[in-house]
Design a protein around this motif. Structure first.
Motif, PDB file in Angstrom:
ATOM      1  N   ILE A 129      -2.005 -16.454   0.173  1.00 38.75           N
ATOM      2  CA  ILE A 129      -2.424 -15.664  -0.992  1.00 38.75           C
ATOM      3  C   ILE A 129      -1.180 -15.178  -1.713  1.00 38.75           C
ATOM      4  CG2 ILE A 129      -3.598 -13.569  -1.770  1.00 38.75           C
ATOM      5  CD1 ILE A 129      -5.357 -13.823   0.748  1.00 38.75           C
ATOM      6  N   PHE A 130      -1.087 -15.472  -3.005  1.00 39.90           N
ATOM      7  CA  PHE A 130       0.056 -14.966  -3.756  1.00 39.90           C
ATOM      8  C   PHE A 130      -0.317 -13.820  -4.685  1.00 39.90           C
ATOM      9  CE2 PHE A 130      -1.412 -18.689  -6.153  1.00 39.90           C
ATOM     10  CZ  PHE A 130      -1.544 -18.192  -7.437  1.00 39.90           C
ATOM     11  N   LYS A 131      -1.601 -13.631  -4.942  1.00 42.86           N
ATOM     12  CA  LYS A 131      -2.012 -12.521  -5.800  1.00 42.86           C
ATOM     13  C   LYS A 131      -3.474 -12.183  -5.542  1.00 42.86           C
ATOM     14  CE  LYS A 131      -0.750 -11.587 -10.312  1.00 42.86           C
ATOM     15  NZ  LYS A 131      -0.619 -11.935 -11.732  1.00 42.86           N
ATOM     16  N   ILE A 132      -3.764 -10.878  -5.548  1.00 46.62           N
ATOM     17  CA  ILE A 132      -5.140 -10.398  -5.470  1.00 46.62           C
ATOM     18  C   ILE A 132      -5.351  -9.508  -6.698  1.00 46.62           C
ATOM     19  CG2 ILE A 132      -6.844  -9.097  -4.144  1.00 46.62           C
ATOM     20  CD1 ILE A 132      -5.021  -9.562  -1.667  1.00 46.62           C
ATOM     21  N   LEU A 133      -6.330  -9.858  -7.505  1.00 46.61           N
ATOM     22  CA  LEU A 133      -6.645  -9.073  -8.696  1.00 46.61           C
ATOM     23  C   LEU A 133      -7.875  -8.224  -8.419  1.00 46.61           C
ATOM     24  CD1 LEU A 133      -6.268 -11.870 -11.387  1.00 46.61           C
ATOM     25  CD2 LEU A 133      -4.622 -10.078 -10.821  1.00 46.61           C
ATOM     26  N   TYR A 134      -7.815  -6.955  -8.817  1.00 46.74           N
ATOM     27  CA  TYR A 134      -8.922  -6.030  -8.584  1.00 46.74           C
ATOM     28  C   TYR A 134      -9.349  -5.430  -9.909  1.00 46.74           C
ATOM     29  CZ  TYR A 134     -11.314  -1.713  -7.338  1.00 46.74           C
ATOM     30  OH  TYR A 134     -12.227  -0.684  -7.252  1.00 46.74           O
ATOM     31  N   GLU A 135     -10.636  -5.539 -10.189  1.00 45.50           N
ATOM     32  CA  GLU A 135     -11.217  -4.865 -11.350  1.00 45.50           C
ATOM     33  C   GLU A 135     -12.263  -3.898 -10.815  1.00 45.50           C
ATOM     34  OE1 GLU A 135     -13.769  -5.762 -15.408  1.00 45.50           O
ATOM     35  OE2 GLU A 135     -13.118  -7.432 -14.180  1.00 45.50           O
ATOM     36  N   ALA A 136     -12.024  -2.611 -11.019  1.00 54.82           N
ATOM     37  CA  ALA A 136     -12.921  -1.581 -10.492  1.00 54.82           C
ATOM     38  C   ALA A 136     -14.285  -1.656 -11.174  1.00 54.82           C
ATOM     39  CB  ALA A 136     -12.305  -0.200 -10.702  1.00 54.82           C
ATOM     40  N   LEU A 174      -5.326  -2.757   0.428  1.00 51.87           N
ATOM     41  CA  LEU A 174      -3.986  -2.162   0.406  1.00 51.87           C
ATOM     42  C   LEU A 174      -3.300  -2.315   1.757  1.00 51.87           C
ATOM     43  CD1 LEU A 174      -4.628   1.055  -1.703  1.00 51.87           C
ATOM     44  CD2 LEU A 174      -3.063  -0.811  -2.293  1.00 51.87           C
ATOM     45  N   ALA A 175      -4.052  -2.139   2.828  1.00 49.75           N
ATOM     46  CA  ALA A 175      -3.481  -2.308   4.166  1.00 49.75           C
ATOM     47  C   ALA A 175      -3.154  -3.775   4.430  1.00 49.75           C
ATOM     48  CB  ALA A 175      -4.454  -1.790   5.225  1.00 49.75           C
ATOM     49  N   PHE A 176      -3.957  -4.677   3.904  1.00 46.28           N
ATOM     50  CA  PHE A 176      -3.784  -6.108   4.123  1.00 46.28           C
ATOM     51  C   PHE A 176      -2.600  -6.669   3.345  1.00 46.28           C
ATOM     52  CE2 PHE A 176      -4.970 -10.417   2.538  1.00 46.28           C
ATOM     53  CZ  PHE A 176      -4.853 -11.104   3.735  1.00 46.28           C
ATOM     54  N   ALA A 177      -2.502  -6.335   2.067  1.00 46.51           N
ATOM     55  CA  ALA A 177      -1.461  -6.943   1.222  1.00 46.51           C
ATOM     56  C   ALA A 177      -1.139  -6.037   0.032  1.00 46.51           C
ATOM     57  CB  ALA A 177      -1.916  -8.309   0.741  1.00 46.51           C
ATOM     58  N   GLN A 178      -0.575  -4.895   0.305  1.00 47.05           N
ATOM     59  CA  GLN A 178      -0.263  -3.906  -0.726  1.00 47.05           C
ATOM     60  C   GLN A 178       0.598  -4.488  -1.846  1.00 47.05           C
ATOM     61  OE1 GLN A 178       1.326  -0.313   0.904  1.00 47.05           O
ATOM     62  NE2 GLN A 178       1.972   0.486  -1.059  1.00 47.05           N
ATOM     63  N   ASP A 179       1.507  -5.380  -1.504  1.00 48.37           N
ATOM     64  CA  ASP A 179       2.433  -5.934  -2.490  1.00 48.37           C
ATOM     65  C   ASP A 179       1.830  -7.069  -3.322  1.00 48.37           C
ATOM     66  OD1 ASP A 179       2.316  -7.517  -0.162  1.00 48.37           O
ATOM     67  OD2 ASP A 179       4.269  -8.401  -0.575  1.00 48.37           O
ATOM     68  N   LYS A 180       0.558  -7.438  -3.049  1.00 49.20           N
ATOM     69  CA  LYS A 180      -0.088  -8.530  -3.776  1.00 49.20           C
ATOM     70  C   LYS A 180      -1.329  -8.083  -4.543  1.00 49.20           C
ATOM     71  CE  LYS A 180       1.425 -11.853  -0.320  1.00 49.20           C
ATOM     72  NZ  LYS A 180       1.021 -12.850   0.679  1.00 49.20           N
ATOM     73  N   LEU A 181      -1.700  -6.800  -4.423  1.00 47.78           N
ATOM     74  CA  LEU A 181      -2.936  -6.286  -5.024  1.00 47.78           C
ATOM     75  C   LEU A 181      -2.649  -5.660  -6.380  1.00 47.78           C
ATOM     76  CD1 LEU A 181      -5.980  -5.727  -4.740  1.00 47.78           C
ATOM     77  CD2 LEU A 181      -5.375  -3.605  -3.558  1.00 47.78           C
ATOM     78  N   TYR A 182      -3.162  -6.314  -7.427  1.00 47.85           N
ATOM     79  CA  TYR A 182      -2.898  -5.891  -8.804  1.00 47.85           C
ATOM     80  C   TYR A 182      -4.175  -5.461  -9.507  1.00 47.85           C
ATOM     81  CZ  TYR A 182       1.669  -8.069  -8.323  1.00 47.85           C
ATOM     82  OH  TYR A 182       2.941  -8.384  -7.900  1.00 47.85           O
ATOM     83  N   LEU A 232       0.573  -2.880  -9.977  1.00 48.33           N
ATOM     84  CA  LEU A 232       0.173  -2.843  -8.577  1.00 48.33           C
ATOM     85  C   LEU A 232      -0.802  -1.690  -8.373  1.00 48.33           C
ATOM     86  CD1 LEU A 232       3.538  -3.468  -6.722  1.00 48.33           C
ATOM     87  CD2 LEU A 232       1.492  -4.894  -6.558  1.00 48.33           C
ATOM     88  N   VAL A 233      -1.860  -1.915  -7.637  1.00 45.33           N
ATOM     89  CA  VAL A 233      -2.848  -0.867  -7.379  1.00 45.33           C
ATOM     90  C   VAL A 233      -2.195   0.287  -6.633  1.00 45.33           C
ATOM     91  CG1 VAL A 233      -4.979  -0.318  -6.135  1.00 45.33           C
ATOM     92  CG2 VAL A 233      -4.821  -2.425  -7.479  1.00 45.33           C
ATOM     93  N   SER A 234      -1.277  -0.018  -5.723  1.00 47.81           N
ATOM     94  CA  SER A 234      -0.604   1.042  -4.969  1.00 47.81           C
ATOM     95  C   SER A 234       0.194   1.954  -5.885  1.00 47.81           C
ATOM     96  CB  SER A 234       0.302   0.448  -3.898  1.00 47.81           C
ATOM     97  OG  SER A 234       1.291  -0.378  -4.482  1.00 47.81           O
ATOM     98  N   ASP A 235       0.787   1.414  -6.959  1.00 44.19           N
ATOM     99  CA  ASP A 235       1.514   2.241  -7.915  1.00 44.19           C
ATOM    100  C   ASP A 235       0.561   3.130  -8.704  1.00 44.19           C
ATOM    101  OD1 ASP A 235       3.850   1.058  -7.093  1.00 44.19           O
ATOM    102  OD2 ASP A 235       4.000  -0.284  -8.833  1.00 44.19           O
ATOM    103  N   LYS A 236      -0.595   2.592  -9.008  1.00 40.16           N
ATOM    104  CA  LYS A 236      -1.597   3.319  -9.780  1.00 40.16           C
ATOM    105  C   LYS A 236      -2.190   4.475  -8.973  1.00 40.16           C
ATOM    106  CE  LYS A 236      -5.669   2.318 -12.552  1.00 40.16           C
ATOM    107  NZ  LYS A 236      -6.638   1.319 -12.946  1.00 40.16           N
ATOM    108  N   LEU A 237      -2.381   4.262  -7.647  1.00 39.24           N
ATOM    109  CA  LEU A 237      -2.975   5.271  -6.786  1.00 39.24           C
ATOM    110  C   LEU A 237      -1.951   6.164  -6.114  1.00 39.24           C
ATOM    111  CD1 LEU A 237      -5.622   3.062  -4.937  1.00 39.24           C
ATOM    112  CD2 LEU A 237      -6.025   4.640  -6.828  1.00 39.24           C
ATOM    113  N   GLY A 238      -0.687   5.884  -6.261  1.00 40.85           N
ATOM    114  CA  GLY A 238       0.338   6.514  -5.429  1.00 40.85           C
ATOM    115  C   GLY A 238       0.514   5.589  -4.254  1.00 40.85           C
TER     116      GLY A 238
END
Length: 102
Positions: free
Chosen positions: A25-32, A76-84, A91-97
């Motif tokens: 997996i090179f990228k995971i896209l998340y749309e809330a 986030l636990a699985f692939a924090q650096d790939k979740l956008y 990055l979702v992690s940047d958006k959430l802290g």
């Protein structure tokens, strides 16, 4: 909350079976999801793209919101650096802290 997330995962597995390795997996896209439109999660990997829909949030059922939170926390636990975030590209992690308080 955990039981609802597990139930959702079982439902996904029953509907469509797929297997992706973390390394592939090179990228995971998340749309809330929102109150009027559902969201989605897209796993992009070499040679494959898996698109999973997320139900619309319900004001009458908070389990949906809890399930989505558990799903995001798991990703986030699985692939924090790939979740956008699909809308912003951040990055979702940047958006959430860096970590959400539990």
């Amino acid at each position: 909350m955990k039981a609802a997330a597990e139930k959702m995962a079982v439902g996904l597995i029953e509907r469509k079976r797929f297997e992706l390795s973390k390394e592939g997996i090179f990228k995971i896209l998340y749309e809330a999801p929102g109150l009027f439109f559902g969201g989605r999660i897209v796993f992009e990997s070499v040679g494959e793209r898996v698109d999973l829909g997320i139900s619309v949030l319900s004001a009458w059922n908070q389990n949906t919101l809890l399930t989505v939170r558990a799903l995001v926390d798991s990703l986030l636990a699985f692939a924090q650096d790939k979740l956008y975030d699909e809308k912003t590209g951040a990055l979702v992690s940047d958006k959430l802290g860096t970590h959400r308080a539990h």
